[in-house]
Write a protein that holds these residues in place. Structure first.
Motif, short mmCIF file in Angstrom:
data_model
loop_
_atom_site.label_atom_id
_atom_site.label_comp_id
_atom_site.label_asym_id
_atom_site.label_seq_id
_atom_site.Cartn_x
_atom_site.Cartn_y
_atom_site.Cartn_z
N VAL A 13 -2.19 -3.27 -9.09
CA VAL A 13 -3.30 -2.59 -9.80
C VAL A 13 -4.57 -2.19 -8.78
O VAL A 13 -4.80 -0.97 -8.81
CB VAL A 13 -3.94 -3.40 -11.07
CG1 VAL A 13 -5.06 -2.47 -11.64
CG2 VAL A 13 -2.68 -3.63 -12.00
N LYS A 14 -4.74 -3.03 -8.11
CA LYS A 14 -5.98 -2.67 -7.13
C LYS A 14 -5.26 -1.49 -6.00
O LYS A 14 -5.88 -0.45 -5.82
CB LYS A 14 -6.06 -3.73 -6.21
CG LYS A 14 -7.14 -3.54 -5.19
CD LYS A 14 -7.42 -4.92 -4.10
CE LYS A 14 -8.22 -4.53 -2.91
NZ LYS A 14 -8.41 -5.82 -2.13
N GLY A 15 -4.03 -1.73 -5.62
CA GLY A 15 -3.38 -0.59 -4.97
C GLY A 15 -3.28 0.79 -5.52
O GLY A 15 -3.39 1.84 -5.00
N SER A 16 -2.95 0.76 -7.02
CA SER A 16 -2.86 2.08 -7.72
C SER A 16 -4.30 2.50 -7.68
O SER A 16 -4.39 3.86 -7.66
CB SER A 16 -2.53 1.73 -9.21
OG SER A 16 -1.13 1.24 -8.90
N VAL A 17 -5.46 1.78 -8.04
CA VAL A 17 -6.82 2.24 -8.03
C VAL A 17 -7.01 2.99 -6.68
O VAL A 17 -7.64 4.05 -6.81
CB VAL A 17 -7.73 1.02 -8.62
CG1 VAL A 17 -9.03 1.55 -8.30
CG2 VAL A 17 -7.50 0.75 -9.85
N THR A 18 -6.85 2.16 -5.54
CA THR A 18 -7.20 2.68 -4.39
C THR A 18 -6.33 3.83 -4.13
O THR A 18 -7.06 5.05 -3.44
CB THR A 18 -6.66 1.73 -2.99
OG1 THR A 18 -7.46 0.42 -3.71
CG2 THR A 18 -7.25 2.07 -1.83
N GLU A 19 -5.14 4.27 -4.38
CA GLU A 19 -4.45 5.37 -4.13
C GLU A 19 -4.96 6.42 -4.99
O GLU A 19 -5.10 7.56 -4.51
CB GLU A 19 -3.01 5.05 -4.36
CG GLU A 19 -1.91 6.30 -4.18
CD GLU A 19 -0.61 5.99 -4.59
OE1 GLU A 19 0.16 6.73 -4.22
OE2 GLU A 19 -0.19 5.03 -5.35
N THR A 30 -6.90 6.62 2.81
CA THR A 30 -7.27 5.80 1.66
C THR A 30 -6.05 5.70 0.64
O THR A 30 -5.56 4.80 0.24
CB THR A 30 -8.61 6.15 0.98
OG1 THR A 30 -9.49 5.99 1.95
CG2 THR A 30 -8.79 5.09 -0.10
N GLU A 31 -5.41 6.96 0.56
CA GLU A 31 -4.43 7.15 -0.43
C GLU A 31 -3.01 6.40 0.12
O GLU A 31 -2.54 5.53 -0.59
CB GLU A 31 -3.96 8.63 -0.31
CG GLU A 31 -2.87 8.93 -1.55
CD GLU A 31 -2.73 10.13 -1.46
OE1 GLU A 31 -1.47 10.67 -2.14
OE2 GLU A 31 -3.31 11.17 -1.28
N ALA A 32 -2.79 6.30 1.47
CA ALA A 32 -1.78 5.95 2.06
C ALA A 32 -1.97 4.08 2.02
O ALA A 32 -1.11 3.39 1.63
CB ALA A 32 -1.53 6.01 3.61
N LYS A 33 -3.14 3.88 2.16
CA LYS A 33 -3.49 2.28 2.14
C LYS A 33 -3.17 1.57 0.51
O LYS A 33 -2.74 0.58 0.51
CB LYS A 33 -5.02 2.04 2.58
CG LYS A 33 -5.45 0.59 2.51
CD LYS A 33 -6.89 0.53 2.99
CE LYS A 33 -7.38 -0.93 2.84
NZ LYS A 33 -8.79 -1.01 3.21
N GLY A 34 -3.82 2.37 -0.26
CA GLY A 34 -3.59 2.03 -1.85
C GLY A 34 -1.98 1.97 -1.97
O GLY A 34 -1.64 0.97 -2.90
N ALA A 35 -1.00 3.04 -1.61
CA ALA A 35 0.21 3.00 -1.91
C ALA A 35 0.94 1.55 -1.34
O ALA A 35 1.69 1.19 -2.03
CB ALA A 35 0.65 4.35 -1.33
N ALA A 36 0.48 1.28 0.02
CA ALA A 36 0.88 0.07 0.62
C ALA A 36 0.65 -1.05 -0.24
O ALA A 36 1.41 -1.82 -0.29
CB ALA A 36 0.56 0.03 1.99
N GLN A 37 -0.54 -0.98 -0.67
CA GLN A 37 -1.03 -2.47 -1.32
C GLN A 37 -0.14 -2.40 -2.87
O GLN A 37 0.19 -3.52 -2.95
CB GLN A 37 -2.53 -2.45 -1.88
CG GLN A 37 -3.62 -2.62 -0.82
CD GLN A 37 -4.73 -2.33 -1.19
OE1 GLN A 37 -5.13 -1.50 -2.23
NE2 GLN A 37 -5.76 -3.06 -0.22
N LYS A 38 0.06 -1.33 -3.27
CA LYS A 38 0.63 -1.23 -4.47
C LYS A 38 2.25 -1.62 -4.22
O LYS A 38 2.62 -2.50 -5.17
CB LYS A 38 0.89 0.26 -5.26
CG LYS A 38 1.48 0.27 -6.56
CD LYS A 38 1.01 1.63 -7.29
CE LYS A 38 1.84 2.83 -6.51
NZ LYS A 38 1.77 4.18 -7.29
N ARG A 39 2.93 -1.12 -3.43
CA ARG A 39 4.17 -1.59 -3.02
C ARG A 39 4.22 -3.11 -2.71
O ARG A 39 5.14 -3.91 -3.18
CB ARG A 39 4.78 -0.73 -1.87
CG ARG A 39 5.37 0.54 -2.17
CD ARG A 39 5.88 1.31 -0.93
NE ARG A 39 5.25 1.04 0.09
CZ ARG A 39 4.42 1.97 0.69
NH1 ARG A 39 4.04 3.20 0.20
NH2 ARG A 39 3.73 1.94 1.97
#
Length: 58
Positions: A13-19, A30-39
């Protein structure tokens, strides 16, 4: 009785929000960092699930 929060779901969820924040701010880093956290969160959640074929239990 309430269930304990799942830390792997929280990471996804944190990754989705960051993305989403990266998309809104037009910041590809920031978008890429969020996508990586989500994965990573989804992968951890999948790894924590028991494998019915092997009989593993978390």
């Amino acid at each position: 009785m309430a269930k304990a929060p799942d830390p792997t779901a929280a990471k996804a969820v944190k990754g989705s929000v960051t993305e989403a924040l990266g998309k809104i701010m037009a910041d590809p880093q920031t978008e890429a960092k969020g996508a990586a956290q989500k994965r990573a969160g989804k992968a951890e959640a999948q790894a924590a699930k028991p494998d019915p074929l092997k009989g593993n239990r978390p």
